[in-house]
Design an enzyme around this catalytic site. Structure first.
Site, mmCIF file in Angstrom:
data_model
loop_
_atom_site.group_PDB
_atom_site.id
_atom_site.type_symbol
_atom_site.label_atom_id
_atom_site.label_comp_id
_atom_site.label_asym_id
_atom_site.label_seq_id
_atom_site.Cartn_x
_atom_site.Cartn_y
_atom_site.Cartn_z
ATOM 1 C CG HIS A 41 15.970 1.149 -4.151
ATOM 2 N ND1 HIS A 41 17.079 0.984 -4.933
ATOM 3 C CD2 HIS A 41 14.921 0.853 -4.956
ATOM 4 C CE1 HIS A 41 16.709 0.620 -6.150
ATOM 5 N NE2 HIS A 41 15.410 0.545 -6.192
ATOM 6 C CD GLN A 226 12.636 1.368 -12.160
ATOM 7 O OE1 GLN A 226 13.575 1.470 -12.926
ATOM 8 N NE2 GLN A 226 12.457 2.218 -11.171
HETATM 9 P P1 GDP Z 1 13.400 -2.289 -3.488
HETATM 10 O O1 GDP Z 1 12.655 -1.292 -4.312
HETATM 11 O O2 GDP Z 1 13.688 -3.541 -4.243
HETATM 12 O O3 GDP Z 1 14.618 -1.725 -2.821
HETATM 13 O O4 GDP Z 1 12.389 -2.727 -2.326
HETATM 14 P P2 GDP Z 1 11.493 -1.725 -1.425
HETATM 15 O O5 GDP Z 1 12.382 -1.059 -0.445
HETATM 16 O O6 GDP Z 1 10.622 -0.884 -2.273
HETATM 17 O O7 GDP Z 1 10.522 -2.774 -0.736
HETATM 18 C C1 GDP Z 1 10.993 -3.795 0.079
HETATM 19 C C2 GDP Z 1 10.387 -3.610 1.477
HETATM 20 O O8 GDP Z 1 10.578 -4.777 2.234
HETATM 21 C C3 GDP Z 1 11.047 -2.500 2.265
HETATM 22 O O9 GDP Z 1 10.107 -1.924 3.133
HETATM 23 C C4 GDP Z 1 12.136 -3.232 3.062
HETATM 24 O O10 GDP Z 1 12.453 -2.577 4.286
HETATM 25 C C5 GDP Z 1 11.430 -4.535 3.352
HETATM 26 N N1 GDP Z 1 12.291 -5.716 3.441
HETATM 27 C C6 GDP Z 1 13.433 -6.007 2.764
HETATM 28 N N2 GDP Z 1 13.857 -7.249 3.058
HETATM 29 C C7 GDP Z 1 12.965 -7.755 3.934
HETATM 30 C C8 GDP Z 1 12.827 -9.029 4.581
HETATM 31 O O11 GDP Z 1 13.613 -9.957 4.401
HETATM 32 N N3 GDP Z 1 11.746 -9.190 5.403
HETATM 33 C C9 GDP Z 1 10.834 -8.207 5.611
HETATM 34 N N4 GDP Z 1 9.818 -8.434 6.420
HETATM 35 N N5 GDP Z 1 10.932 -6.998 5.025
HETATM 36 C C10 GDP Z 1 11.977 -6.795 4.185
HETATM 37 P P1 IMO Z 2 11.904 -0.122 -7.383
HETATM 38 O O1 IMO Z 2 13.285 0.259 -7.842
HETATM 39 C C1 IMO Z 2 7.820 -1.224 -8.433
HETATM 40 C C2 IMO Z 2 6.145 0.613 -12.038
HETATM 41 C C3 IMO Z 2 5.018 1.609 -11.864
HETATM 42 C C4 IMO Z 2 4.246 1.361 -13.138
HETATM 43 C C5 IMO Z 2 5.360 1.127 -14.166
HETATM 44 C C6 IMO Z 2 5.726 2.357 -14.985
HETATM 45 O O2 IMO Z 2 11.495 0.499 -6.099
HETATM 46 O O3 IMO Z 2 11.729 -1.594 -7.415
HETATM 47 P P2 IMO Z 2 7.118 4.562 -14.439
HETATM 48 O O4 IMO Z 2 6.857 5.653 -13.439
HETATM 49 O O5 IMO Z 2 8.421 3.874 -14.289
HETATM 50 O O6 IMO Z 2 6.866 5.011 -15.858
HETATM 51 O O7 IMO Z 2 5.946 3.471 -14.135
HETATM 52 O O8 IMO Z 2 6.476 0.696 -13.436
HETATM 53 N N1 IMO Z 2 7.377 0.919 -11.282
HETATM 54 C C7 IMO Z 2 7.761 0.248 -10.187
HETATM 55 N N2 IMO Z 2 7.153 -0.741 -9.498
HETATM 56 N N3 IMO Z 2 9.039 -0.787 -8.057
HETATM 57 C C8 IMO Z 2 9.668 0.184 -8.740
HETATM 58 O O9 IMO Z 2 10.940 0.553 -8.490
HETATM 59 C C9 IMO Z 2 9.016 0.780 -9.845
HETATM 60 N N4 IMO Z 2 9.338 1.758 -10.720
HETATM 61 C C10 IMO Z 2 8.332 1.826 -11.601
HETATM 62 O O10 IMO Z 2 4.250 1.307 -10.714
HETATM 63 O O11 IMO Z 2 3.503 0.169 -13.033
HETATM 64 MG MG MG Z 3 10.884 -0.156 -4.250
#
Ligand code: GDP
Ligand code: IMO
Ligand code: MG
Length: 437
Positions: A41, A226
């Site tokens: 995150h 996830q």
């Molecule tokens: P999460 O796993 O759901 O918390 O999402 P991640 O952090 O893995 O991926 C979301 C990515 O998009 C991160 O790099 C955030 O900084 C970025 N992000 C979140 N909201 C926005 C948005 O509104 N616009 C853009 N361009 N990036 C965003």
């Molecule tokens: P956040 O919270 C995206 C995917 C992995 C794989 C499948 C199983 O950042 O959204 P695991 O290691 O959980 O047994 O892998 O789930 N996966 C995610 N994909 N965001 C995640 O978390 C994920 N956590 C697991 O890539 O396909």
């Molecule tokens: Mg993520």
């Protein structure tokens, strides 16, 4: 006061961390309830980027309590690394803000090794897991051999017996099935004891802790990890994670009643991404896919893998709306669509010549689905600096309204950039809870 569950509606990485960090301003407590350090995150605060895997995304606000609930699987090495890194980045000891459930299960070295060995054995049929030991840790839990955080508080001989029982089985599998070296009992025990010396004061009975906050009418924000389509029951099985990622699990896995929840927010990315293997009907392998990948910075926070990209999938989102009982959505990454002439949305699937509007349970069916696409006019302007919803380009507002109408719920916020500030809150559930409407 309101208690809010926030979950991902797609295949993860919708921007949950950013929204949790933002909404924590109005909550006293933030709870992670499932998953482990497979999550990544990302938060951006005043231009500074923070990546969290295990610790709730409310941690950047010094006065807030962050809870790791019983449904989470905890790798203590990662937890300690994350505590250390935050100490360096924020200049304060975040341990005092943490409450760790005595019922949360531990991820040990043998779980990680088994996860990786199994993926290797699956070859082309691999799930594409994060390799963090998530699946094997939940297997140990369900098979009732798992070690829990509370075991660190038990007399050492109890901990040793439980660890020996588990490692004996894991080592037999590693050596006999996967032809791998065994994991050292002494090394794992020493690591556990070292970690215990640091984390033990934070280990508590979470349901009683949360009940105390509820009684004081403090607000709790539950942070999903996830996404809905990676859910063990309703996701694209077997290409899923090993926990229930749905809103209902926030209650079961942290130990609060379902009647305590006021709002369920589903985070929706303005297009779709997926990491790892598995069916993905809206996937784009052309220049538009490239646009989304590059402009959206779609690289995995946890594993550094490139995320697969595609158009928004309304079939999947309608399914996510009903599975989670969403009361609103948080729409993220709308800015990434700037510069596209045409924006497409998948409204139904064509499955072997037949139009269907439901999300199939079988991956063979889902793999055979082709998206039925509806077209929208795009916009060229950079919208990442816009802070007033009314000032968005007309086509951007039409896109938001279309999604709201399709799902029958409001976008409570629209996010146009990674930074905490790049967000337009249209309806704040903590300010406008059921209590005062
Ligand atoms: P999460 O796993 O759901 O918390 O999402 P991640 O952090 O893995 O991926 C979301 C990515 O998009 C991160 O790099 C955030 O900084 C970025 N992000 C979140 N909201 C926005 C948005 O509104 N616009 C853009 N361009 N990036 C965003
Ligand atoms: P956040 O919270 C995206 C995917 C992995 C794989 C499948 C199983 O950042 O959204 P695991 O290691 O959980 O047994 O892998 O789930 N996966 C995610 N994909 N965001 C995640 O978390 C994920 N956590 C697991 O890539 O396909
Ligand atoms: Mg993520």
């Amino acid at each position: 006061m309101a208690n809010v569950v926030l979950i991902g509606t797609q295949w993860g990485d919708e921007g949950k961390g950013k929204i949790v960090d933002l909404l924590t301003e109005w909550a006293e407590v933030v709870v992670r309830f499932q998953g482990g350090n497979n999550a990544g995150h990302t938060l951006v605060i005043d231009g500074q980027r923070y990546a969290l895997h295990l610790i709730p995304s409310g941690i950047m606000r010094a006065e807030k309590i962050c809870v790791i609930g019983s449904g989470v699987v905890v790798d203590l090495n990662i937890l300690l690394q994350e505590i250390d890194l935050l100490q360096k980045q924020c200049g304060r000891n975040v341990l005092s803000q943490l409450i760790l459930s005595d019922e949360a299960h531990l991820i040990l070295e043998s779980h990680r090794r088994l996860d990786q060995a199994r993926e290797q054995q699956r070859g082309v049929a691999k799930i594409g897991t994060t390799g963090r030991g998530i699946g094997p840790a939940y297997e140990s839990k369900m098979a009732r051999w798992g070690l829990r955080l509370g075991d660190l508080l038990a007399p050492e001989e109890v901990l040793q017996t439980r660890l020996r029982n588990l490692l004996d089985q894991h080592n037999e599998m590693l050596e006999k099935i996967y032809n791998e070296a065994p994991v050292s009992f002494d090394k794992v025990l020493a690591e556990l004891k070292e970690a215990a010396a640091i984390v033990c004061p934070a280990i508590k009975k979470v349901p009683y802790e949360l009940a105390r906050h509820l009684k004081k009418k403090e607000s709790i924000l539950f942070e999903g990890a996830q996404g809905t389509l990676l859910d063990i029951n309703h996701g694209t099985y077997p290409f899923v994670t090993s926990s229930s990622t749905l809103a209902a699990n926030a209650c079961a896995s942290s130990g609060v009643g379902v009647t305590d929840i006021d709002e369920v927010i589903g985070v929706v990315k303005a297009y779709t991404t997926r990491v790892g293997s598995g069916p993905f009907p809206v996937e784009l392998e052309d220049s538009v896919g490239e646009h989304l990948s590059v402009r959206g910075g779609e690289v995995g926070t946890t594993t550094g893998r490139l995320r697969r990209c595609g158009w928004l999938d309304m079939v999947a989102l309608r399914y996510a709306t009903l599975l989670n009982g969403l009361s609103s959505i948080a729409l993220t990454k709308l800015d990434v669509l700037s510069g596209l002439e045409v924006i497409k949305v998948c409204t139904a699937y064509r499955l072997r010549g037949e139009i269907i509007d439901y999300f199939p349970s079988s991956i063979e069916d889902l793999e055979a689905c082709e998206p039925v696409l509806e077209e929208f006019g795009g916009w060229q302007e950079d919208i990442s600096g816009i802070l007033d919803y009314d000032l968005l380009p007309e086509n951007a507002k039409k896109y938001v309204t279309y999604i709201e109408n399709q799902l029958g719920i409001e976008a409570m916020l629209v996010s146009v950039g990674p930074d905490r500030e790049q967000t337009m809150i249209r309806h704040n559930p903590f300010v406008m809870s059921r209590d005062n409407v």
